[in-house]
Design a protein around this motif. Structure first.
Motif, PDB file in Angstrom:
ATOM      1  N   MET A   1      53.310  32.071  23.555  1.00  0.00           N
ATOM      2  CA  MET A   1      53.378  32.322  24.998  1.00  0.00           C
ATOM      3  C   MET A   1      52.975  33.754  25.343  1.00  0.00           C
ATOM      4  O   MET A   1      52.463  34.030  26.411  1.00  0.00           O
ATOM      5  N   SER A   2      53.176  34.700  24.414  1.00  0.00           N
ATOM      6  CA  SER A   2      52.841  36.099  24.686  1.00  0.00           C
ATOM      7  C   SER A   2      51.338  36.325  24.746  1.00  0.00           C
ATOM      8  O   SER A   2      50.873  37.332  25.255  1.00  0.00           O
ATOM      9  N   LEU A   3      50.535  35.386  24.172  1.00  0.00           N
ATOM     10  CA  LEU A   3      49.090  35.543  24.174  1.00  0.00           C
ATOM     11  C   LEU A   3      48.468  35.252  25.539  1.00  0.00           C
ATOM     12  O   LEU A   3      47.399  35.737  25.863  1.00  0.00           O
ATOM     13  N   LEU A   4      49.148  34.461  26.351  1.00  0.00           N
ATOM     14  CA  LEU A   4      48.590  34.071  27.638  1.00  0.00           C
ATOM     15  C   LEU A   4      48.416  35.262  28.580  1.00  0.00           C
ATOM     16  O   LEU A   4      47.343  35.420  29.191  1.00  0.00           O
ATOM     17  N   PRO A   5      49.418  36.120  28.758  1.00  0.00           N
ATOM     18  CA  PRO A   5      49.192  37.277  29.655  1.00  0.00           C
ATOM     19  C   PRO A   5      48.076  38.180  29.176  1.00  0.00           C
ATOM     20  O   PRO A   5      47.290  38.692  29.982  1.00  0.00           O
ATOM     21  N   SER A   6      47.973  38.417  27.865  1.00  0.00           N
ATOM     22  CA  SER A   6      46.919  39.299  27.366  1.00  0.00           C
ATOM     23  C   SER A   6      45.542  38.701  27.614  1.00  0.00           C
ATOM     24  O   SER A   6      44.607  39.408  27.979  1.00  0.00           O
ATOM     25  N   ARG A   7      45.404  37.404  27.404  1.00  0.00           N
ATOM     26  CA  ARG A   7      44.121  36.754  27.688  1.00  0.00           C
ATOM     27  C   ARG A   7      43.793  36.809  29.178  1.00  0.00           C
ATOM     28  O   ARG A   7      42.633  37.026  29.577  1.00  0.00           O
ATOM     29  N   PHE A   8      44.809  36.623  29.995  1.00  0.00           N
ATOM     30  CA  PHE A   8      44.591  36.672  31.441  1.00  0.00           C
ATOM     31  C   PHE A   8      44.117  38.058  31.874  1.00  0.00           C
ATOM     32  O   PHE A   8      43.195  38.203  32.686  1.00  0.00           O
ATOM     33  N   ILE A   9      44.768  39.086  31.306  1.00  0.00           N
ATOM     34  CA  ILE A   9      44.371  40.458  31.637  1.00  0.00           C
ATOM     35  C   ILE A   9      42.951  40.733  31.161  1.00  0.00           C
ATOM     36  O   ILE A   9      42.152  41.382  31.844  1.00  0.00           O
ATOM     37  N   TYR A  10      42.606  40.231  29.963  1.00  0.00           N
ATOM     38  CA  TYR A  10      41.252  40.435  29.427  1.00  0.00           C
ATOM     39  C   TYR A  10      40.201  39.785  30.321  1.00  0.00           C
ATOM     40  O   TYR A  10      39.157  40.386  30.630  1.00  0.00           O
ATOM     41  N   LEU A  11      40.486  38.564  30.789  1.00  0.00           N
ATOM     42  CA  LEU A  11      39.541  37.878  31.677  1.00  0.00           C
ATOM     43  C   LEU A  11      39.396  38.617  33.006  1.00  0.00           C
ATOM     44  O   LEU A  11      38.296  38.742  33.552  1.00  0.00           O
ATOM     45  N   CYS A  12      40.512  39.132  33.515  1.00  0.00           N
ATOM     46  CA  CYS A  12      40.441  39.869  34.782  1.00  0.00           C
ATOM     47  C   CYS A  12      39.592  41.129  34.639  1.00  0.00           C
ATOM     48  O   CYS A  12      38.755  41.448  35.499  1.00  0.00           O
ATOM     49  N   LEU A  13      39.791  41.854  33.529  1.00  0.00           N
ATOM     50  CA  LEU A  13      38.989  43.055  33.297  1.00  0.00           C
ATOM     51  C   LEU A  13      37.517  42.723  33.121  1.00  0.00           C
ATOM     52  O   LEU A  13      36.625  43.460  33.576  1.00  0.00           O
ATOM     53  N   HIS A  14      37.259  41.592  32.451  1.00  0.00           N
ATOM     54  CA  HIS A  14      35.878  41.174  32.244  1.00  0.00           C
ATOM     55  C   HIS A  14      35.189  40.857  33.567  1.00  0.00           C
ATOM     56  O   HIS A  14      34.044  41.287  33.818  1.00  0.00           O
ATOM     57  N   PHE A  15      35.880  40.136  34.449  1.00  0.00           N
ATOM     58  CA  PHE A  15      35.308  39.804  35.751  1.00  0.00           C
ATOM     59  C   PHE A  15      35.136  41.054  36.616  1.00  0.00           C
ATOM     60  O   PHE A  15      34.169  41.175  37.383  1.00  0.00           O
ATOM     61  N   LEU A  16      36.055  42.019  36.496  1.00  0.00           N
ATOM     62  CA  LEU A  16      35.909  43.265  37.242  1.00  0.00           C
ATOM     63  C   LEU A  16      34.674  44.047  36.783  1.00  0.00           C
ATOM     64  O   LEU A  16      33.942  44.621  37.597  1.00  0.00           O
ATOM     65  N   ALA A  17      34.445  44.052  35.475  1.00  0.00           N
ATOM     66  CA  ALA A  17      33.262  44.748  34.955  1.00  0.00           C
ATOM     67  C   ALA A  17      31.983  44.095  35.459  1.00  0.00           C
ATOM     68  O   ALA A  17      31.021  44.777  35.842  1.00  0.00           O
ATOM     69  N   LEU A  18      31.949  42.754  35.458  1.00  0.00           N
ATOM     70  CA  LEU A  18      30.778  42.042  35.972  1.00  0.00           C
ATOM     71  C   LEU A  18      30.573  42.320  37.455  1.00  0.00           C
ATOM     72  O   LEU A  18      29.441  42.466  37.932  1.00  0.00           O
ATOM     73  N   TYR A  19      31.666  42.429  38.190  1.00  0.00           N
ATOM     74  CA  TYR A  19      31.569  42.682  39.624  1.00  0.00           C
ATOM     75  C   TYR A  19      30.947  44.048  39.901  1.00  0.00           C
ATOM     76  O   TYR A  19      30.055  44.198  40.740  1.00  0.00           O
ATOM     77  N   PHE A  20      31.405  45.071  39.173  1.00  0.00           N
ATOM     78  CA  PHE A  20      30.860  46.418  39.367  1.00  0.00           C
ATOM     79  C   PHE A  20      29.393  46.499  38.943  1.00  0.00           C
ATOM     80  O   PHE A  20      28.590  47.198  39.565  1.00  0.00           O
ATOM     81  N   GLN A  21      29.017  45.777  37.883  1.00  0.00           N
ATOM     82  CA  GLN A  21      27.612  45.755  37.473  1.00  0.00           C
ATOM     83  C   GLN A  21      26.734  45.117  38.535  1.00  0.00           C
ATOM     84  O   GLN A  21      25.623  45.576  38.805  1.00  0.00           O
ATOM     85  N   LEU A  22      27.243  44.039  39.140  1.00  0.00           N
ATOM     86  CA  LEU A  22      26.497  43.376  40.202  1.00  0.00           C
ATOM     87  C   LEU A  22      26.330  44.286  41.401  1.00  0.00           C
ATOM     88  O   LEU A  22      25.258  44.338  42.020  1.00  0.00           O
ATOM     89  N   GLN A  23      27.376  45.061  41.741  1.00  0.00           N
ATOM     90  CA  GLN A  23      27.282  45.985  42.861  1.00  0.00           C
ATOM     91  C   GLN A  23      26.250  47.079  42.596  1.00  0.00           C
ATOM     92  O   GLN A  23      25.479  47.459  43.482  1.00  0.00           O
ATOM     93  N   GLU A  24      26.199  47.574  41.354  1.00  0.00           N
ATOM     94  CA  GLU A  24      25.220  48.605  41.000  1.00  0.00           C
ATOM     95  C   GLU A  24      23.798  48.081  41.086  1.00  0.00           C
ATOM     96  O   GLU A  24      22.886  48.772  41.539  1.00  0.00           O
ATOM     97  N   CYS A  25      23.576  46.822  40.633  1.00  0.00           N
ATOM     98  CA  CYS A  25      22.235  46.227  40.705  1.00  0.00           C
ATOM     99  C   CYS A  25      21.775  46.075  42.145  1.00  0.00           C
ATOM    100  O   CYS A  25      20.628  46.357  42.483  1.00  0.00           O
TER     101      CYS A  25
END
Length: 210
Positions: A1-25
């Protein structure tokens, strides 16, 4: 059960990085569009075009295009003051404007295909596109009226653009430097080495010693 929050946080950070890259483009593409619009909005600005001075040799008359003012013909002498042309080339593409250095009139083509000289060359009727031919000649087609070329008959009189084609000799021109000027490319000439030149080179040091 402890792995779920870490995966969720990782996915959120990944989507945030993609969002900022899209804004720069999007920002970079907007900046590029602004650059293009800014550099093509006023093509007559001297900082955004190249200016050259040369003559246009007519294949049919054996003389040069000259701008006398409103009248234009192809009976100009080599080095004549009315045959000196100021050619303004835009930064983007091979679109040019041709102005007489002495008369300060531009070569233009009206809606009837007639070649006229005008003091203001900012209109599209005064823009031509260079077409480089296989026989080392150049043809100038109107940028506004497709398929209509700048041409002169054997008497040096302008032809109507609607009666011209690229294959006609009347629309073939050759760029030439004004009389008395040397093309920088022609200053570098190669000397063919033969037995005679080799012998002359060997004799030169001996002649100096004597």
């Amino acid at each position: 059960m402890s792995l779920l929050p870490s995966r969720f946080i990782y996915l959120c950070l990944h989507f945030l990085a993609l969002y900022f890259q899209l804004q720069e483009c999007q920002q970079s593409s907007a900046d590029f569009r602004f650059y293009i619009e800014n550099h093509t909005r006023n093509p007559d600005d001297l900082s955004r075009k190249q200016v050259r001075i040369y003559q246009l040799y007519s294949r049919t008359t054996g003389k040069h295009v000259q701008i006398l003012g409103k009248k234009i013909n192809a009976n100009g002498d080599d080095g004549g003051k009315y045959a000196l042309l100021v050619v303004e080339t835009e930064t983007f593409g091979s679109h040019i404007r041709i102005k007489g250095k002495e008369s300060e009139h531009y070569i233009c083509m009206n809606e009837k295909g007639k070649i006229v000289g005008r003091p203001d060359g900012r209109k599209q009727e005064c823009v031509f596109v260079e077409e480089f031919l296989e026989n080392n000649y150049t043809a100038l087609v109107s940028a506004k009226y497709k398929g209509w070329y700048l041409g002169f008959n054997r008497k040096g009189r302008p032809k109507k653009g609607s009666r011209t084609t690229q294959r006609q000799q009347e629309v073939h021109f050759m760029k030439r430097q004004p009389k008395g000027r040397v093309d920088p490319l022609e200053e570098f000439r190669f000397t063919t080495v033969t037995k005679r030149t080799r012998r002359a080179r060997r004799l030169k040091p001996n002649a100096k010693r004597n």
